[in-house]
Design a protein around this motif. Structure first.
Motif: not given
Length: 296
Positions: A180-207
């Motif tokens: 409900r707060r930060f999407t996978a796209a938000d996490c990818l944005e954070i990855h761009e700036q930090t290099g942190i890997p993004v763990l994709f939650d399929v169900f959260h993405h559906a939400c």
DNA sequence: AATGGTCAAGTCAGC
DNA sequence: GCTGACTTGACCATT
């Protein structure tokens, strides 16, 4: 591809997340609780290994109050052997490990005291995995945190705080989209700036999503994992038929899971099943994956 | 033995 | 303003 479940096994009859009230804190109580939790963790891991369940999330309660000021007990020294033995078993069995600190750990909080406590708790998680001698494919997964009425500013605060983290934490930390707060796209944005890997939650993405294609997001998030991070992890669940949107299912929805396996193809992922009945659904998921192999 | 109130910690939606 | 939900219930005083 490994398949696993979080924290609790309902078949064995022991719990690795026993705790007690802070009011009844004593070193003896803590030591006996830790000993019991590690002993049960080993039983769960062996039970899993015997059934090809090679992905497991270790409970954050393994060492109760580990980051609390009341705890001055040198648990990492006192349980050095037990932790190392558990780690040896994990490595020899080829088991993948994750941990997921709970909702109180918020790196992007505007309250520095919250951030400080969160860092202490993350340090505890890293010490558990370090004490087991696990490599950097063992991960600690965390959500971005709060929005505080300013998503962009809150993402920027996460990025700044990430830069302050001890390398022992940073090498294990991965960021996960929430429902409900930060999407996978938000996490990818954070990855761009930090290099942190993004763990994709399929169900959260559906939400919560921005209409992105599911296959594309699985691929893009997977690309954020480097070789030292191991096979990308994903969290999987499905909607509980009666609960509110975002409520996790009690039991695996085999049709939905098979559909997910098909979408996943040809990407290799380690799948964590966030489903209430735990190992029961994991066993079904593993059987389904066997009948529907990734590579034809 | 069973049960219900409560438990270290944060955030936010929904009432 | 309070409650419930969150990756996961368990502890413990009382009956």
């Amino acid at each position: 591809m490994r398949i696993g479940y979080p924290c609790i096994n309902r078949s064995i009859g022991c719990s690795a997340n026993r705790t007690f009230r802070l009011a009844s804190y004593s070193e003896e109580r803590l030591a006996s609780t830790i000993a019991g939790n590690i002993a049960c963790l080993k039983k769960i891991l062996a039970w899993n290994r015997d059934r090809d369940i090679l992905f497991f999330r270790i409970t954050s309660d393994l060492v109760p109050f580990a980051s609390h000021p009341a705890c001055t007990f040198p648990w990492q020294d006192r349980f050095r052997n037990e932790l190392a033995e558990t780690g040896d078993f994990i490595r020899h069995a080829g088991i993948r490990i994750s941990m997921h600190p709970d909702q109180f750990i918020v790196l992007n909080s505007p309250d520095e005291a919250v951030v400080s406590r969160s860092m202490d708790e993350l340090a505890y998680h890293a010490r558990v995995q370090d004490g087991m001698g696990l490599d950097t494919t063992a991960k600690i997964q965390l959500h971005v945190g709060g929005v505080y009425g300013d998503a962009a500013g809150s993402i920027a605060r996460f990025v700044r705080t990430y830069g302050r983290l001890d390398p022992a934490i940073r090498r294990r930390l991965v960021v996960e989209n929430d429902d409900r707060r930060f999407t996978a796209a938000d996490c990818l944005e954070i990855h761009e700036q930090t290099g942190i890997p993004v763990l994709f939650d399929v169900f959260h993405h559906a939400c919560k999503n921005n209409g992105e294609d599911l296959r594309t997001m699985i691929r893009l998030t997977g690309n954020t994992w480097e070789s030292g991070d191991g096979i990308p992890m994903v969290d999987y669940s499905s909607q509980h038929p009666e609960k509110r949107a975002g409520g996790h299912a009690d039991h695996i929805d085999t049709g939905d899971f098979l559909n997910f396996l098909e979408i996943l193809r040809p990407c290799d992922r380690d799948i964590m099943l966030e489903i209430k009945d735990k190992e029961a659904s994991a066993l079904i998921a593993i059987a389904l994956a066997r009948e529907n192999p990734r590579s034809r």
